[in-house]
Design a protein around this motif. Sequence first.
Motif, short mmCIF file in Angstrom:
data_model
loop_
_atom_site.label_atom_id
_atom_site.label_comp_id
_atom_site.label_asym_id
_atom_site.label_seq_id
_atom_site.Cartn_x
_atom_site.Cartn_y
_atom_site.Cartn_z
N GLY A 205 0.89 -1.46 0.31
CA GLY A 205 0.35 -0.09 0.06
C GLY A 205 1.26 1.23 0.05
N LEU A 206 1.81 1.05 0.85
CA LEU A 206 2.67 2.36 0.39
C LEU A 206 3.25 2.84 -0.32
CD1 LEU A 206 4.43 4.47 2.11
CD2 LEU A 206 6.49 2.83 1.92
N PHE A 207 2.98 1.86 -1.85
CA PHE A 207 3.95 1.63 -3.57
C PHE A 207 2.24 2.84 -4.20
CE2 PHE A 207 6.40 -0.99 -2.01
CZ PHE A 207 7.73 -0.57 -2.35
N GLU A 208 1.34 1.84 -3.82
CA GLU A 208 -0.28 3.28 -3.77
C GLU A 208 0.62 4.53 -3.60
OE1 GLU A 208 -4.39 3.14 -5.70
OE2 GLU A 208 -1.68 2.27 -5.90
N LEU A 209 0.37 4.78 -2.36
CA LEU A 209 -0.31 6.10 -1.70
C LEU A 209 1.15 6.76 -2.61
CD1 LEU A 209 0.24 5.19 2.37
CD2 LEU A 209 -1.25 6.16 0.95
N ASN A 210 1.93 6.33 -2.62
CA ASN A 210 3.29 7.50 -3.64
C ASN A 210 2.00 7.25 -5.04
OD1 ASN A 210 4.98 7.10 -2.61
ND2 ASN A 210 6.63 5.20 -2.82
N ARG A 211 1.64 7.11 -5.51
CA ARG A 211 0.85 7.49 -6.99
C ARG A 211 -0.29 7.99 -6.74
NH1 ARG A 211 -3.66 5.29 -9.56
NH2 ARG A 211 -4.03 4.69 -8.01
N LEU A 212 -0.70 7.65 -5.55
CA LEU A 212 -2.37 9.07 -5.03
C LEU A 212 -1.73 10.49 -4.38
CD1 LEU A 212 -4.38 6.17 -3.11
CD2 LEU A 212 -4.30 7.41 -5.65
N GLY A 213 -0.46 10.33 -4.98
CA GLY A 213 0.11 11.60 -4.34
C GLY A 213 0.88 12.18 -3.14
N ALA A 214 1.32 11.14 -2.61
CA ALA A 214 1.97 10.80 -1.14
C ALA A 214 2.85 11.53 -0.77
CB ALA A 214 2.60 9.70 -0.63
N TRP A 215 3.94 12.46 -0.24
CA TRP A 215 4.56 13.26 0.50
C TRP A 215 6.01 11.82 0.06
CZ3 TRP A 215 4.80 17.97 0.26
CH2 TRP A 215 4.05 18.99 1.12
N ASN A 216 7.35 12.22 -0.36
CA ASN A 216 7.88 10.87 -0.62
C ASN A 216 9.55 11.76 0.05
OD1 ASN A 216 9.32 8.77 -1.52
ND2 ASN A 216 8.29 8.33 -2.58
N GLY A 217 10.48 10.70 -0.53
CA GLY A 217 12.15 11.47 0.48
C GLY A 217 12.57 10.62 0.99
N HIS A 218 13.68 11.27 1.28
CA HIS A 218 14.34 10.05 2.55
C HIS A 218 14.39 10.01 3.56
CE1 HIS A 218 18.78 8.94 3.94
NE2 HIS A 218 18.03 9.77 5.24
N ILE A 219 14.49 8.28 3.83
CA ILE A 219 13.93 8.29 5.56
C ILE A 219 15.58 7.57 6.79
CG2 ILE A 219 11.51 7.48 5.00
CD1 ILE A 219 13.25 4.48 5.51
N PRO A 220 15.37 7.42 7.80
CA PRO A 220 15.97 7.30 7.93
C PRO A 220 16.42 5.63 8.27
CG PRO A 220 15.12 7.73 9.68
CD PRO A 220 14.49 7.63 8.59
N VAL A 221 17.53 5.12 6.82
CA VAL A 221 16.85 3.59 7.14
C VAL A 221 18.18 3.01 7.56
CG1 VAL A 221 18.65 3.45 5.53
CG2 VAL A 221 16.79 1.57 5.52
N THR A 222 18.99 3.09 8.42
CA THR A 222 19.73 2.71 9.48
C THR A 222 19.33 2.73 10.79
OG1 THR A 222 22.11 3.66 8.47
CG2 THR A 222 22.11 3.20 11.03
N ALA A 223 18.27 3.78 10.98
CA ALA A 223 17.51 3.42 12.27
C ALA A 223 16.65 1.77 12.10
CB ALA A 223 16.47 4.87 12.81
N VAL A 224 15.78 2.00 11.03
CA VAL A 224 15.25 0.89 10.44
C VAL A 224 15.59 -0.44 10.94
CG1 VAL A 224 13.06 0.23 9.22
CG2 VAL A 224 13.23 2.16 9.73
N ASN A 225 17.04 -0.56 10.66
CA ASN A 225 17.87 -1.43 10.29
C ASN A 225 18.41 -1.91 11.50
OD1 ASN A 225 17.38 -2.21 7.47
ND2 ASN A 225 19.44 -1.23 6.89
N SER A 226 18.55 -0.80 12.49
CA SER A 226 18.82 -0.60 13.86
C SER A 226 17.97 -1.66 14.92
CB SER A 226 19.86 0.23 14.42
OG SER A 226 20.67 0.70 13.84
N ALA A 227 16.68 -1.36 14.50
CA ALA A 227 15.31 -1.91 15.47
C ALA A 227 15.22 -3.30 14.81
CB ALA A 227 14.31 -1.01 15.16
N ILE A 228 15.95 -3.96 14.00
CA ILE A 228 15.58 -4.89 13.34
C ILE A 228 16.71 -5.82 14.07
CG2 ILE A 228 16.01 -6.44 11.23
CD1 ILE A 228 14.25 -4.59 9.24
N LEU A 229 17.47 -4.96 13.87
CA LEU A 229 18.83 -6.19 14.28
C LEU A 229 18.60 -6.04 16.01
CD1 LEU A 229 22.15 -5.12 12.47
CD2 LEU A 229 20.24 -6.61 11.91
N ALA A 230 18.09 -5.13 16.49
CA ALA A 230 17.75 -5.71 18.39
C ALA A 230 16.71 -6.38 18.56
CB ALA A 230 16.98 -4.44 18.75
N VAL A 231 16.09 -6.96 17.76
CA VAL A 231 14.94 -8.20 17.50
C VAL A 231 15.57 -9.17 17.41
CG1 VAL A 231 13.23 -8.89 16.32
CG2 VAL A 231 13.02 -6.66 16.96
N ALA A 232 16.18 -9.64 16.58
CA ALA A 232 17.40 -10.53 15.81
C ALA A 232 18.43 -10.78 17.22
CB ALA A 232 18.32 -10.26 15.21
#
Length: 456
Positions: A205-232
């Motif tokens: 659905g995120l890609f569909e939101l982009n098609r519908l005019g969502a704001w887009n741009g850089h996100i802090p992906v290292t933070a997301v990966n850090s949280a994934i690795l904390a779970v791991a």
Amino acid sequence: MSNTIQPRLTQVFRFVRCNYTDGVAELVYAFDDDDELIERIRFPNAPAVPVARVAAFDAALKLLHLIAGISYYKAGVPPQIEVADGPLDDATAELLDALYLHGLAEFAYRNGLDLRGRIAFPRHDAETTTSSRDAAAPAVGMLNLRKRTLVPIGGGKDSLVAVEAIKAIGGEATAVWVGNSALIAACAERTGLPMLNIQRELAPGLFELNRLGAWNGHIPVTAVNSAILAVAAVLYGYDSIAFANERSASAATLEYDGQQVNHQWSKSYAFEQLLGNWLHTHVASDLDYCSLLRPYSELSITRAFAKLTSYFDVFSSCNRNFRLLGPKPADRWCGQCPKCHFVFLALAPFLPKPRLLSIFGRNLLDDESQAAGFDALLEYQDHKPFECVGEGAEARAAMYALSQRPEWQEDALVARFRSEILPQLDASLLALEPWLEPSPEQRVPVRLQPALKTIG
């Protein structure tokens, strides 16, 4: 996803729920009362969560839900945030408020938005709690996690320097990455370490939101990966997560309207401290999160990497190799992007010229069409690029070093630096040596500190 939703006009972003079953975490979000957005994280060959770690695992999973939500929140940037589980303790809310504000600063700058005063995660009201302890961080103890380290591999030089530093002290480690990059997999395999490849599936659905005019741009992906690795780390049993973020990552890309904008904020020391402290107080007192390379500049790291010749034919820092969508370069280096420019420049003082040219397949500093790209690295008539590159002063020091070496002086951009840019600079500030000295600023756990001595 409803075709009638207008993402930029939504009023509420909702953290609906998260759950975990048989190696799959589901993270569920929604805007207003629209359809659910469901992201899935897949942990391969996942063991059962030991009873003694269930509470810690649940806490880490909840944080992952809250941090990964940044990928979806930015599509609409609504004025209200709701968490279905209820308000957060102060430390959690402060971590998230900081991450969403500073981690989305580049996104906001590029879209002409001001997020200050707009991001407020719900937190306990101290006046209505029965005890002041209710709003404080929960007390957690040790999980007696196994003394081994998850080392995230990104395909570039930095993580490989971190890997070899841990190997040099006989440390037990696993090369881990999120996603399905063949380039990263090849680097991970070359390390000779055990490997762990976690998959992240963004909500369609995120890609569909982009098609519908969502704001887009850089996100802090290292933070997301850090949280994934904390779970791991809790799931598989690791007592440390050691990223390879250098001290230059803490430097802002630019300042705009009184706010610092740092493309690398989730790689900064500020974020490292926030998340590391949170894990100690909310998940396990013996789960360490750090950057092994924090004391070092980019130039110091490239000097160390220049000795790791076994990786020269597999590594790449070229960001065009890691696009979610769109064409990728035919080889490992496009030769056009800021990462290619910076890695070429930073390695040049430490490698024989023919060896460097063999890695890139061309001489980027003898190509006049690349002048604007290198000017941005030098912060000459432009600000530093929105990329994971070193500080402008570092780039100037590297270019100055090359300008003093006969084998580089005749190359077009080095000659231009000597004639046009160098006369405008204070030569006393261009020495390479100060960049090769480590900083005392770091939070590397005692067990891994001997590895620091192998890097400098």
